[in-house]
Design a protein around this motif. Sequence first.
Motif, PDB file in Angstrom:
ATOM      1  N   ILE A 150       0.790  -1.013  -0.209  1.00  0.00           N
ATOM      2  CA  ILE A 150       0.002   0.116   0.011  1.00  0.00           C
ATOM      3  C   ILE A 150       0.785   1.379   0.061  1.00  0.00           C
ATOM      4  N   SER A 151       0.447   2.193  -0.770  1.00  0.00           N
ATOM      5  CA  SER A 151       1.215   3.623  -0.693  1.00  0.00           C
ATOM      6  C   SER A 151       0.835   4.439  -0.034  1.00  0.00           C
ATOM      7  N   GLN A 152      -0.547   4.706   0.271  1.00  0.00           N
ATOM      8  CA  GLN A 152      -1.171   5.664   1.229  1.00  0.00           C
ATOM      9  C   GLN A 152      -2.444   5.438   1.703  1.00  0.00           C
ATOM     10  N   ILE A 153      -2.701   5.731   2.735  1.00  0.00           N
ATOM     11  CA  ILE A 153      -3.851   5.520   3.403  1.00  0.00           C
ATOM     12  C   ILE A 153      -4.470   7.068   3.710  1.00  0.00           C
ATOM     13  N   ASN A 201      -3.830   3.027  -8.254  1.00  0.00           N
ATOM     14  CA  ASN A 201      -5.107   2.280  -8.026  1.00  0.00           C
ATOM     15  C   ASN A 201      -5.578   2.688  -6.827  1.00  0.00           C
ATOM     16  N   TYR A 202      -6.945   3.013  -6.814  1.00  0.00           N
ATOM     17  CA  TYR A 202      -7.675   3.766  -5.729  1.00  0.00           C
ATOM     18  C   TYR A 202      -8.611   2.726  -5.159  1.00  0.00           C
ATOM     19  N   SER A 225      -7.253   3.981  -0.189  1.00  0.00           N
ATOM     20  CA  SER A 225      -5.945   3.631  -0.125  1.00  0.00           C
ATOM     21  C   SER A 225      -5.558   3.674  -1.503  1.00  0.00           C
ATOM     22  N   THR A 226      -4.243   3.960  -1.709  1.00  0.00           N
ATOM     23  CA  THR A 226      -3.668   3.873  -3.054  1.00  0.00           C
ATOM     24  C   THR A 226      -2.436   2.941  -3.014  1.00  0.00           C
ATOM     25  N   THR A 227      -2.409   2.362  -4.299  1.00  0.00           N
ATOM     26  CA  THR A 227      -1.063   1.401  -4.727  1.00  0.00           C
ATOM     27  C   THR A 227      -0.796   1.407  -6.217  1.00  0.00           C
ATOM     28  N   ARG A 228       0.457   1.282  -6.407  1.00  0.00           N
ATOM     29  CA  ARG A 228       0.586   1.117  -7.861  1.00  0.00           C
ATOM     30  C   ARG A 228       0.754  -0.115  -8.325  1.00  0.00           C
ATOM     31  N   PHE A 243       5.698   0.541   5.772  1.00  0.00           N
ATOM     32  CA  PHE A 243       6.114   0.673   4.608  1.00  0.00           C
ATOM     33  C   PHE A 243       5.355   0.019   3.575  1.00  0.00           C
ATOM     34  N   GLY A 244       3.892  -0.056   3.740  1.00  0.00           N
ATOM     35  CA  GLY A 244       3.206  -0.369   2.912  1.00  0.00           C
ATOM     36  C   GLY A 244       2.370  -2.154   3.143  1.00  0.00           C
TER      37      GLY A 244
END
Lengths: 845, 450
Positions: free
Chosen positions: B2-5, B56-57, B69-72, B120-121
Amino acid sequence: MAPLPQSQRPQSTSQPSGKGEVSDLKMQLRQHAGSRAPGTDDSKRELFKKVISYMTVGIDVSSLFSEMVMCSATSDIVLKKMCYLYVGNYAKGNPDLALLTINFLQKDCRDEDPMIRGLALRSLCSLRVANLVEYLVGPLGLGLKDNNSYVRTVAAIGILKLYHISASTCVDADFPSMLKALMLNDPDAQVVANCLTALQEIWSLEAGTSEEASREREALLTKPVIYYFLNRIKEFSEWAQCIVLDLVAKYIPSDSNEIFDIMNLLEDRLQHANGAVVLATSKVFLHLTLSMTDVHQQVYERIKAPLLTLVSSGSQEQSYAVLSHLHLLVMRAPMLFSSDYKHFYCQYNEPSYVKKLKLEMLTAVANESNTYEIVTELCEYAANVDVPIARESIRAVGKIALQQYDVNAIVDRLLLFLEMEKDYVTAETLVLVKDLLRKYPQWSHDCIAVVGNISSKNVQEPKAKAALIWMLGEYSQDMFDAPYILESLIDNWDDEHSAEVRLHLLTAVLKCFFKRPPETQKALGAALAAGLADSHQDVHDRALFYYRLLQYNASVAERVVNPPKQAVSVFADTQSSEIKDRIFDEFNSLSVIYEKPSYMFTDKEHRGPFEFSEELGILSVGVESDDNVSPAQRVEASDNDLLLSTSEKEESRGPSSNGSAYSAPAYDSSAVSVTASQTQLVSTSQNQALPAYTPQASLAIDDLLGLSSPAAPAPTPSPSTLKLNARAVLDPSSFQRKWGQLSVSLSQDCSISPQGTAALTTPQVLLRHMQGHSIHCIASGGQAPIFKFFFYAQKAEELAVFYLVECVINTSSSKAQIKVKSEDQSTSQAFSDMFQSALSRLGMS
Amino acid sequence: MISQIFVLSLRGDNIVFRDYRGDVPKGSAEIFFRKVKFWKEDEEEAPPVFNLDGVNYFHVKVAGLLFVSTTRVNVSPSLVLELLQRIVRVTKDYLGVLNEDSLRKNFVLVYELLDEVIDFGYVQTTSTELLKSYVFNEPIVVDAARLPSLGPAAMFMQGTKKMPGTAVTKSVVANEPGGRKREEIFVDIIEKISVTFSSSGYILTSEIDGTIQMKSYLTGNPEIRLALNEDLSIGRDGRSIYDYSSSAGGGAVILDDCNFHESVHLDSFDIDRTLNLVPPDGEFPVMNYRMTQEFKPPFRINALIEEAGSFRAEVTLKIRADFSSNITANTILVQMPVPSYTNRVSFELEPGAVGNTTDFREANKRIEWGLKKIVGGSEHTLRAKLTFSQEPHANLMKEAGPVSMTFTIPMYNASRLQVKYLQIAKKSKTYNPYRWVRYVTQANSYVARI
């Protein structure tokens, strides 16, 4: 702690520039920096909270860096944490100032309290400043050896962070091998899981340049490592279990006993309330059993109930994620879900993204036994207030009509739609009726009668209008008004905005002209004139082409524009089977949600665990490559079989114990090599269920392959020159391989005698009959009136040449569709003739 | 990974924003919000997962908040969505009440949680219990009484006085005003029922989706034993799951399938249908189950639409409560779409009807009938006179309906699944915590076609 003052919530009202507030904060922070007076910590907390809340809404508070660092000399852990959060956020932009924090972070890394050590280490590694990496190596090394597991979990991930800041520092310090040692020995499961994640990421990134790393990465997939993780699976948290299961899904066991051991061990993971665990387990099961058709099918049956439960128990979002996977499975093996169709009925309060998936699933599972109910249900949705869903429902009815052999009742329903007098319903229905007529021209009389009553004025949507015009042209001999309707449409040429409609109009009027020249001549002239003057290039060109063609020779024109048409047997699928298989390979990932393989939506470095086979995927996009057998094709072949054998399986299957027994041909619980005590427990309870189950299952398979039928009688002399080997043998896996490799050399439709139809009550009848002609059945299935068979035969003089046949027989229409594949294309026709003549003699003897 | 929450209010304000990997641009919250808000021209909602420019959202909507949450990376969508829900649950365990106000007041605490939940995700832990030792902010409790009730457990707060209403909104870490924690445990059997009636009143489909939810405030984590119906059976084997004939009337409760929380030991489940567990702190589902066995639907709906002169029609809606008279359903809402050319509706209630509301939603051409309470065994009728702007189509039935209904029935469960007893391993003779076993049934999709 007092509630925050209102001024501290700038988000909702006007967004302040923040400048004034920030310099104000700076002043206050300075005042508190050196103070040790009682109560200071409380006021600092309030100040820090303000800073963090500004940071959250995106106000730049980086100018406070030095003040924040000065204030952080405190024993108050809440303050410390806020400070760490702040520093982590801004260190990258202020590398020089970040150096200020190193001191106190390093000191905290040696604190007595393991939690402080962990926190400090985590923050230290989160600074993301390249010139500070030298300060990380020492504390990380100590962290890995810390006696507290919390610190070790932080250190394991910390090494991954270090790798991303400076890969060489990380590798030079030999951290990967330390992680590996920790992974295989640490008593704490979370430490083990973090080591595994860190190593997977590091080795995958290193693998491009380092052979050692790629060897190490491969080594993760070896038996001892996989079994080490599997035996500890219950110690891991649900999230770490997902990581382990993901790894296991890539493991290739050496034999089937191993496969059953792993599945029995993981069996209870399917009862987990966490959907991610269940899907990860499902993926392991599906991938392990790819080459074992019958067990693969058992897996579908086994995971069905848990997935349905997850769909109905979680939040709407969770349920959508699981439903997307169920959708994928339904699309691969619709027959296995044909009795579950009621689960795919839409509920009125579901969001449209869920309804769309369900409509597709309903369409896919429709077969003879449930079509009536499904279509009835879909017709309810067609009157729905939700217009997009109503449209989709009508399309679904149409698709079902196109995939069924007996469409009588469905055509009636479609025609009823036209009577509803709702614009969008009429529009969708017209498009469908057009497609239906292309496949079933025999229905033209019924359809045309109704379509003829529709006023073209009520049809506005281009697609629908084009469909109506196509029908007017194609069936102008049966529609009394056709020339006049076309004429009035041509009169309004300039008001027609859609080029697609104008193109159709040109073609339709020309077709009409060939059938009813005197009535259409005037309209044709007008249409050609309008077309030539049209500003749209394609319309202009078509008009000009028709004009020249007519000038040259009217009968040639007729052959070009209105040749006799063959009914379309199959409409092209939008997605190639390669793409579908790629998505299946990427089960339990976003690929399933987007219905695209990962290379279509992620860049290379973010493809995660699927990067191994990407070259293959790019090569095979959209191309039916026949010369390379990818694993994907193998999947397809086994799934085909899976489809075929369904109905027979259901008949012969006894009640299974909660559907959870995986039967190995020679299953011996004493040989179970997975050592966990739970495993033993599972396997013994499994064994009790086996005796009743295994024999039946294997009997069914034998039966399916035609092995239990008596030895082939002497072959009747064949009139044609082609000689077949009466004792041909081909095992199912070779058949699958060949079927995947070869392209279709012949595809033909033929009819069956009424006697033959009457005799064909079960698949076995044809199976034995064909055996008499040296054509052997390898798999069969279906129920009256549709049966599907796979046959093979071997050339007598050239034993390397096999003929493979897919044959679908519809006893109600006395028709058969035959697809022949062979190594020897030149004799395919001769073989097909032989096959058909054998087929035609069914029921004659 | 995961990149962000981040957590957004429905207006799009960042309340909490945590970046773990730094590989997704900082403006992602704004990009996300704009995309979700203007998803498409028609009224379609944004799906919970979408991809925009390689990012990706994922999002879940809870209590008027968006947890994103976002991730690539091509991750497991189930994992991220489960995780977001779990973050919601943990946050609620800490704050007692979850809404925009409580989240804004406690955003530092939420940062603390997010720091420990993900590193760290990668997910580290979502256990309320484990997190306790790493979270130092004390929750600032907001007053639950003023707030609209949220979440499944909140339904117990309305109407019935038997329940201690504050308990379900109590933080797992906050102490009672007296300084002592009240020892108690809640077991809620929450069932959502879906029924579709055909126009002739037959049941076309029916399903019960149930959860046994537990919320424990017991100190020292004693072991608990939960006994269900002894004749409970699971799985319907090869039989069609919609086979009604075998199970009509009384007899065994047959679940199609169920799953369990990982703290549950099933060692004795196969023998005597008891579940053993050491409940972790906070709220969690002990068991989820699904049942398609026939059951008696709590309400019968009768709907009729008839032409009544030119440009006019009359709708009659009848609701009969098919359950015992000592049970009362509440917050009932009956809705029915009417022909799109309806422009006026007048309602006629039975004489003496109380707590009824009627409404014609002109925008979506729907009539709504709300009832505060329905006592078991009673019957209620509504007549509505419709005025059309055009001559109705020949088949009026095709232009209206279906009728849908939502309701809540406390102390009622359609499946007859029961918690026979709840045993708590005793620490001492005087230890006798409060135990609450509560049942409630809600409509999920309750539809009658006309």
